[in-house]
Design an enzyme around this catalytic site. Structure first.
Site, PDB file in Angstrom:
ATOM      1  N   ASP A  92     -34.891  21.754   2.150  1.00  0.00           N
ATOM      2  CA  ASP A  92     -36.798  22.017   2.282  1.00  0.00           C
ATOM      3  C   ASP A  92     -36.979  22.930   0.944  1.00  0.00           C
ATOM      4  O   ASP A  92     -36.438  24.069   1.200  1.00  0.00           O
ATOM      5  CB  ASP A  92     -36.987  22.376   3.460  1.00  0.00           C
ATOM      6  CG  ASP A  92     -38.411  22.436   3.690  1.00  0.00           C
ATOM      7  OD1 ASP A  92     -39.092  22.707   2.536  1.00  0.00           O
ATOM      8  OD2 ASP A  92     -39.050  22.599   4.717  1.00  0.00           O
ATOM      9  N   TYR A 133     -38.673  25.905   9.430  1.00  0.00           N
ATOM     10  CA  TYR A 133     -39.783  25.848   9.630  1.00  0.00           C
ATOM     11  C   TYR A 133     -39.999  25.321  11.092  1.00  0.00           C
ATOM     12  O   TYR A 133     -39.366  24.303  11.429  1.00  0.00           O
ATOM     13  CB  TYR A 133     -40.636  24.667   8.760  1.00  0.00           C
ATOM     14  CG  TYR A 133     -41.959  24.530   8.859  1.00  0.00           C
ATOM     15  CD1 TYR A 133     -42.943  25.405   8.592  1.00  0.00           C
ATOM     16  CD2 TYR A 133     -42.592  23.327   9.491  1.00  0.00           C
ATOM     17  CE1 TYR A 133     -44.287  25.367   8.569  1.00  0.00           C
ATOM     18  CE2 TYR A 133     -43.793  23.162   9.915  1.00  0.00           C
ATOM     19  CZ  TYR A 133     -44.734  24.308   9.403  1.00  0.00           C
ATOM     20  OH  TYR A 133     -46.197  24.096   9.518  1.00  0.00           O
ATOM     21  N   LYS A 161     -48.441  23.319   0.308  1.00  0.00           N
ATOM     22  CA  LYS A 161     -48.271  24.546   0.054  1.00  0.00           C
ATOM     23  C   LYS A 161     -48.557  24.699  -1.223  1.00  0.00           C
ATOM     24  O   LYS A 161     -49.484  24.456  -1.974  1.00  0.00           O
ATOM     25  CB  LYS A 161     -46.911  24.890   0.585  1.00  0.00           C
ATOM     26  CG  LYS A 161     -46.549  24.501   1.941  1.00  0.00           C
ATOM     27  CD  LYS A 161     -47.836  25.089   2.969  1.00  0.00           C
ATOM     28  CE  LYS A 161     -47.616  24.710   4.304  1.00  0.00           C
ATOM     29  NZ  LYS A 161     -46.284  24.558   5.204  1.00  0.00           N
ATOM     30  N   ARG A 212     -49.851   0.903   2.524  1.00  0.00           N
ATOM     31  CA  ARG A 212     -48.830   1.666   3.231  1.00  0.00           C
ATOM     32  C   ARG A 212     -47.317   1.231   2.648  1.00  0.00           C
ATOM     33  O   ARG A 212     -46.552   2.015   2.580  1.00  0.00           O
ATOM     34  CB  ARG A 212     -48.591   0.975   4.762  1.00  0.00           C
ATOM     35  CG  ARG A 212     -47.488   1.683   5.353  1.00  0.00           C
ATOM     36  CD  ARG A 212     -47.365   1.594   6.915  1.00  0.00           C
ATOM     37  NE  ARG A 212     -47.999   0.342   7.378  1.00  0.00           N
ATOM     38  CZ  ARG A 212     -47.408  -0.875   7.562  1.00  0.00           C
ATOM     39  NH1 ARG A 212     -46.299  -0.930   7.475  1.00  0.00           N
ATOM     40  NH2 ARG A 212     -47.980  -1.760   8.304  1.00  0.00           N
TER      41      ARG A 212
HETATM   42  C1  LIG Z   1     -45.577  23.733   5.982  1.00  0.00           C
HETATM   43  C2  LIG Z   1     -44.213  23.606   5.978  1.00  0.00           C
HETATM   44  C3  LIG Z   1     -43.528  22.309   6.420  1.00  0.00           C
HETATM   45  C4  LIG Z   1     -44.658  21.174   7.156  1.00  0.00           C
HETATM   46  O1  LIG Z   1     -45.385  20.817   6.232  1.00  0.00           O
HETATM   47  P1  LIG Z   1     -47.074  20.374   6.689  1.00  0.00           P
HETATM   48  O2  LIG Z   1     -47.381  19.506   5.536  1.00  0.00           O
HETATM   49  O3  LIG Z   1     -47.474  21.306   7.304  1.00  0.00           O
HETATM   50  O4  LIG Z   1     -46.739  19.002   7.732  1.00  0.00           O
HETATM   51  C5  LIG Z   1     -42.224  22.178   6.292  1.00  0.00           C
HETATM   52  N1  LIG Z   1     -41.530  23.135   5.737  1.00  0.00           N
HETATM   53  C6  LIG Z   1     -41.944  24.315   5.156  1.00  0.00           C
HETATM   54  C7  LIG Z   1     -41.066  25.170   4.633  1.00  0.00           C
HETATM   55  C8  LIG Z   1     -43.426  24.487   5.227  1.00  0.00           C
HETATM   56  O5  LIG Z   1     -43.737  25.672   4.795  1.00  0.00           O
END
Ligand SMILES: *Cc1c(COP(=O)(O)O)cnc(C)c1O
Length: 396
Positions: free
Chosen positions: A186, A114, A211, A61
């Protein structure tokens, strides 16, 4: 640090950053240190590791060599001081909130953030007095108007999900400096191949590794990259205690996906550019949001701050919601699924899926209309994709 972290070009860094052949057995692929804990040589060494007087690993961790390889690779690609891998993208978001928002703090965020990044503030952090204004951050004057004495964070998603609205990150960085706020970006939709927010003046960048970066729709994960040692240390302290850290095997899978990131991003973007132009010319299509089309309101800004428009498209049909539903039920090659940025093309309906948790009025303000269909374009042959979309449109 890997010897490769020496200002090579991006494509090269994507393949090499973070790892050199292991000194013990010279394995070309990084070892998976699938261990929860690390043995100390002596009581004295254990104490020195805990005191931070000696470098090394204690407990997964708190840090692990396989996870560190991924973190160093992404710190290099985003040109940051350091990176912290998290269990999911949302663990990255909540670590950032926990680190930088205190009781009664205020945040300004992109309206089309998101879904859960927005909802967690409105339904959970509100219990600690945290408030946020979610606005169209592509309107810089509006951001300035919303700043309060207790504003701590400016949290921007650009391109935004699923509207593809683009925010001027350089202008946001200036506002953040002027008002002593932190600018968090983000960068999931762009990936480090197309946009480097730290270079544009952001303080912290985050990605859902689930992603584009992992890219194969088989792992979840997140990453937080900081501009400075001070920000990195603050986030590291919070993450190690709150525990949203990554697992070594997960880190190894993401590293493997990462190594082909530029190939995938380039191919998917090429496909998306052709599909967006084809959709825009289609008689059944009412509108298309794609930053690579001249009709996109921030087309010039995209060219200024990004290396390309990416592979996400949203569009609406003249037949509205009903026609859209028929279309997504009629695709055969495209997969009806949420998530994005994988090698396969995915189609979904945000108003009833990813953004279902956002109240209707707020969805409308954020530009997430009921007829909006989101397409995450993958790496297939583009003619096959267009043929599939064509037959689905014929049925809608
Ligand atoms: C999918 C996504 C998240 C969250 O990510 P997870 O891996 O599903 O927790 C945050 N921001 C954007 C733009 C996303 O597409």
């Amino acid at each position: 640090m890997s010897k490769h972290n020496q200002n090579k070009r991006l494509e090269t860094e994507i393949i090499h950053a973070g790892y050199d052949p292991d000194p013990s057995v010279r394995s070309v692929s990084p070892p998976i240190y699938q261990t929860s804990t690390f043995a100390f040589e002596s009581a004295e060494q254990g104490a020195a590791l805990f005191a931070g007087q000696e470098k090394g690993f204690i407990y997964t961790r708190l840090g692990n060599p396989t996870i560190l390889a991924l973190e160093e690779a992404l710190a290099t690609l985003e040109k940051g001081y350091g990176a912290l891998a998290t269990a999911t993208g949302m663990a990255a978001v909540s670590t950032i909130y926990l680190a930088f928002l205190e009781k009664d703090a205020h945040m300004i965020g992109t309206a089309a953030l998101y879904g859960p990044s927005r909802t967690i503030i409105e339904t959970e952090l509100i219990r600690f007095g945290v408030r946020a204004d979610f606005i169209d951050t592509s309107d810089i004057a509006e951001i300035k108007k919303r700043i309060k004495k207790n504003t701590k964070l400016l949290f921007v998603e650009s391109p935004a999900n699923p509207t593809m609205a683009i925010t001027d990150l350089g202008a946001c960085a200036e506002i953040a400096r002027e008002h002593d706020l932190l600018l968090v970006v983000d960068n999931t939709f762009a990936s480090p191949v197309l946009q480097n927010p730290l270079e544009l003046g952001a303080d912290v960048v985050m990605h859902s590794l689930t992603k584009l970066i992992n890219g194969h729709s088989d792992v979840v994960g997140g990453i937080i990259i900081s501009r400075s040692q001070e920000l990195h240390k603050r986030l590291q302290k919070v993450l190690r205690m709150s525990g949203g850290t990554m697992d070594p095997h997960q880190a190894w899978l993401v590293l493997r996906g990462l190594r082909t990131l530029h190939l995938r991003v380039e191919r998917a973007q090429e496909n998306a550019q052709k599909i967006a132009a084809w959709l825009e010319a289609h008689p059944k299509v009412a509108w298309v949001n794609y930053p690579g089309l001249k009709s996109h309101p921030q087309y010039e800004l995209m060219k200024k701050q990004m290396k390309g428009p990416g592979s996400m498209i949203s569009f609406g049909l003249k037949g509205g919601y009903e026609a859209g539903l028929k279309m997504i039920n009629s695709v055969r090659l495209c997969t009806l699924a949420v998530s994005l940025g994988g090698i396969e093309t995915l189609i979904q309906h945000p108003a009833s899926m990813t953004h279902a948790s956002v109240p209707k009025k707020e969805k409308e303000e954020a530009g997430i209309s009921d007829d909006l269909i989101r397409l995450s374009v993958g790496c297939e042959n583009v003619e096959d994709l267009i043929e599939d979309l064509e037959q689905a449109l014929a049925r809608s």
